[in-house]
Design a protein around this motif. Sequence first.
Motif, PDB file in Angstrom:
ATOM      1  N   ILE A   1      38.898  52.529  34.538  1.00 33.30           N
ATOM      2  CA  ILE A   1      38.177  53.196  35.762  1.00 33.30           C
ATOM      3  C   ILE A   1      38.251  52.350  36.796  1.00 33.30           C
ATOM      4  O   ILE A   1      37.443  51.357  36.603  1.00 33.30           O
ATOM      5  N   ALA A   2      38.649  52.692  38.080  1.00 34.45           N
ATOM      6  CA  ALA A   2      38.248  51.823  39.174  1.00 34.45           C
ATOM      7  C   ALA A   2      36.901  51.802  39.699  1.00 34.45           C
ATOM      8  O   ALA A   2      36.220  53.013  39.698  1.00 34.45           O
ATOM      9  N   VAL A   3      36.271  50.808  39.975  1.00 31.65           N
ATOM     10  CA  VAL A   3      34.887  50.637  40.502  1.00 31.65           C
ATOM     11  C   VAL A   3      34.708  49.672  41.333  1.00 31.65           C
ATOM     12  O   VAL A   3      35.303  48.653  41.489  1.00 31.65           O
ATOM     13  N   THR A   4      33.394  49.666  42.010  1.00 32.18           N
ATOM     14  CA  THR A   4      33.121  48.563  42.855  1.00 32.18           C
ATOM     15  C   THR A   4      31.760  48.318  42.533  1.00 32.18           C
ATOM     16  O   THR A   4      30.894  49.220  42.436  1.00 32.18           O
ATOM     17  N   LEU A   5      31.281  47.172  42.202  1.00 32.12           N
ATOM     18  CA  LEU A   5      30.216  46.637  41.898  1.00 32.12           C
ATOM     19  C   LEU A   5      29.360  45.687  42.903  1.00 32.12           C
ATOM     20  O   LEU A   5      30.248  44.969  43.658  1.00 32.12           O
ATOM     21  N   THR A   6      28.243  45.630  43.224  1.00 31.28           N
ATOM     22  CA  THR A   6      27.417  45.055  44.033  1.00 31.28           C
ATOM     23  C   THR A   6      26.719  44.065  43.196  1.00 31.28           C
ATOM     24  O   THR A   6      25.806  44.510  42.148  1.00 31.28           O
ATOM     25  N   THR A   7      26.577  42.652  43.247  1.00 35.14           N
ATOM     26  CA  THR A   7      25.841  41.775  42.424  1.00 35.14           C
ATOM     27  C   THR A   7      25.191  40.923  43.398  1.00 35.14           C
ATOM     28  O   THR A   7      25.452  41.081  44.876  1.00 35.14           O
ATOM     29  N   LYS A   8      24.236  40.076  42.916  1.00 39.02           N
ATOM     30  CA  LYS A   8      23.647  39.037  43.752  1.00 39.02           C
ATOM     31  C   LYS A   8      24.679  38.111  44.421  1.00 39.02           C
ATOM     32  O   LYS A   8      24.502  37.559  45.651  1.00 39.02           O
ATOM     33  N   GLY A   9      25.752  37.945  43.872  1.00 40.18           N
ATOM     34  CA  GLY A   9      26.733  37.039  44.417  1.00 40.18           C
ATOM     35  C   GLY A   9      27.838  37.718  45.366  1.00 40.18           C
ATOM     36  O   GLY A   9      28.703  37.168  46.206  1.00 40.18           O
ATOM     37  N   GLY A  10      27.780  38.884  45.419  1.00 45.75           N
ATOM     38  CA  GLY A  10      28.582  39.708  46.435  1.00 45.75           C
ATOM     39  C   GLY A  10      29.196  40.931  45.982  1.00 45.75           C
ATOM     40  O   GLY A  10      28.678  41.507  44.742  1.00 45.75           O
ATOM     41  N   ILE A  11      30.256  41.525  46.251  1.00 45.88           N
ATOM     42  CA  ILE A  11      30.821  42.812  46.052  1.00 45.88           C
ATOM     43  C   ILE A  11      32.215  42.432  45.157  1.00 45.88           C
ATOM     44  O   ILE A  11      33.112  41.454  45.760  1.00 45.88           O
TER      45      ILE A  11
ATOM     46  N   LYS B   1      39.636  44.372  35.525  1.00 42.96           N
ATOM     47  CA  LYS B   1      40.971  43.934  35.418  1.00 42.96           C
ATOM     48  C   LYS B   1      41.305  44.073  36.904  1.00 42.96           C
ATOM     49  O   LYS B   1      40.914  44.870  37.725  1.00 42.96           O
ATOM     50  N   ASN B   2      42.194  43.274  37.301  1.00 37.48           N
ATOM     51  CA  ASN B   2      42.607  43.216  38.865  1.00 37.48           C
ATOM     52  C   ASN B   2      41.405  43.162  39.615  1.00 37.48           C
ATOM     53  O   ASN B   2      41.290  43.795  40.707  1.00 37.48           O
ATOM     54  N   ALA B   3      40.563  42.272  39.388  1.00 33.92           N
ATOM     55  CA  ALA B   3      39.053  42.135  40.232  1.00 33.92           C
ATOM     56  C   ALA B   3      39.418  41.366  41.507  1.00 33.92           C
ATOM     57  O   ALA B   3      40.260  40.360  41.646  1.00 33.92           O
ATOM     58  N   HIS B   4      38.856  41.980  42.368  1.00 36.37           N
ATOM     59  CA  HIS B   4      39.014  41.227  43.760  1.00 36.37           C
ATOM     60  C   HIS B   4      37.604  41.129  44.374  1.00 36.37           C
ATOM     61  O   HIS B   4      36.497  42.061  44.179  1.00 36.37           O
ATOM     62  N   TYR B   5      37.364  39.842  45.102  1.00 37.98           N
ATOM     63  CA  TYR B   5      35.871  39.665  45.754  1.00 37.98           C
ATOM     64  C   TYR B   5      36.073  40.343  47.268  1.00 37.98           C
ATOM     65  O   TYR B   5      37.118  39.937  47.836  1.00 37.98           O
ATOM     66  N   VAL B   6      34.968  40.822  47.419  1.00 35.68           N
ATOM     67  CA  VAL B   6      34.822  41.148  48.897  1.00 35.68           C
ATOM     68  C   VAL B   6      34.166  40.100  49.658  1.00 35.68           C
ATOM     69  O   VAL B   6      33.045  39.844  49.475  1.00 35.68           O
ATOM     70  N   VAL B   7      34.820  39.537  50.934  1.00 32.69           N
ATOM     71  CA  VAL B   7      34.137  38.743  51.451  1.00 32.69           C
ATOM     72  C   VAL B   7      34.440  38.843  53.053  1.00 32.69           C
ATOM     73  O   VAL B   7      35.594  38.749  53.588  1.00 32.69           O
ATOM     74  N   GLY B   8      33.027  39.408  53.535  1.00 31.30           N
ATOM     75  CA  GLY B   8      33.266  40.041  55.043  1.00 31.30           C
ATOM     76  C   GLY B   8      34.132  40.930  55.061  1.00 31.30           C
ATOM     77  O   GLY B   8      34.154  41.992  54.250  1.00 31.30           O
ATOM     78  N   SER B   9      35.360  40.892  55.795  1.00 33.87           N
ATOM     79  CA  SER B   9      36.147  42.103  56.180  1.00 33.87           C
ATOM     80  C   SER B   9      37.598  41.845  55.116  1.00 33.87           C
ATOM     81  O   SER B   9      38.280  42.617  55.103  1.00 33.87           O
ATOM     82  N   ALA B  10      37.620  40.671  54.339  1.00 33.55           N
ATOM     83  CA  ALA B  10      38.446  40.326  53.468  1.00 33.55           C
ATOM     84  C   ALA B  10      38.444  40.560  52.104  1.00 33.55           C
ATOM     85  O   ALA B  10      37.417  40.608  51.588  1.00 33.55           O
TER      86      ALA B  10
END
Length: 153
Positions: free
Chosen positions: A25-35, A116-125
């Motif tokens: 299942i595709a998800v987006t998580l918010t953590t203290k370290g980022g998205i 799986k296939n995790a990406h970090y959101v950094v600013g607009s990247a």
Amino acid sequence: MKTPQSDLSLTTLVSIVNETKSTEIAVTLTTKGGIITGNLVSALRWAELNSELLAAADISSGSEALIHFFDKHAEGATEHIAAIERVRDALEDVDLGNHYQEALREIEEPSYIHLKNAHYVVGSAILPTGEGTPWRGRLSEVIGWTLGELRST
């Protein structure tokens, strides 16, 4: 110090994915370290992905030990799910008190979430560009979440 509580809905979703093993299942998580954005997978699939990455990378002679580590992790995840199912089956018709029911729920509840296939959101990247990586994090450290994966434009 009080231990942070995990979101009950997310914990339930992780439990379902862990038990079905092949669900993603595709998800987006918010953590203290980022998205972090990616596909929620079972602990078993996460371990398999790491073994596959190491085998494909052929990084060094020590990679066999790392592959073995993740293979053992996969076996442990499989055994844990099987044990939970055996306990559920054995206690199906047993009337347990509230104290014991709470203890069983705590054993069943996952502590970690796997992507799986995790990406970090950094600013607009969104990093890394291209294919993401397997990711594991503590459920109690997830501040917020949503279904769906973020994509760069």
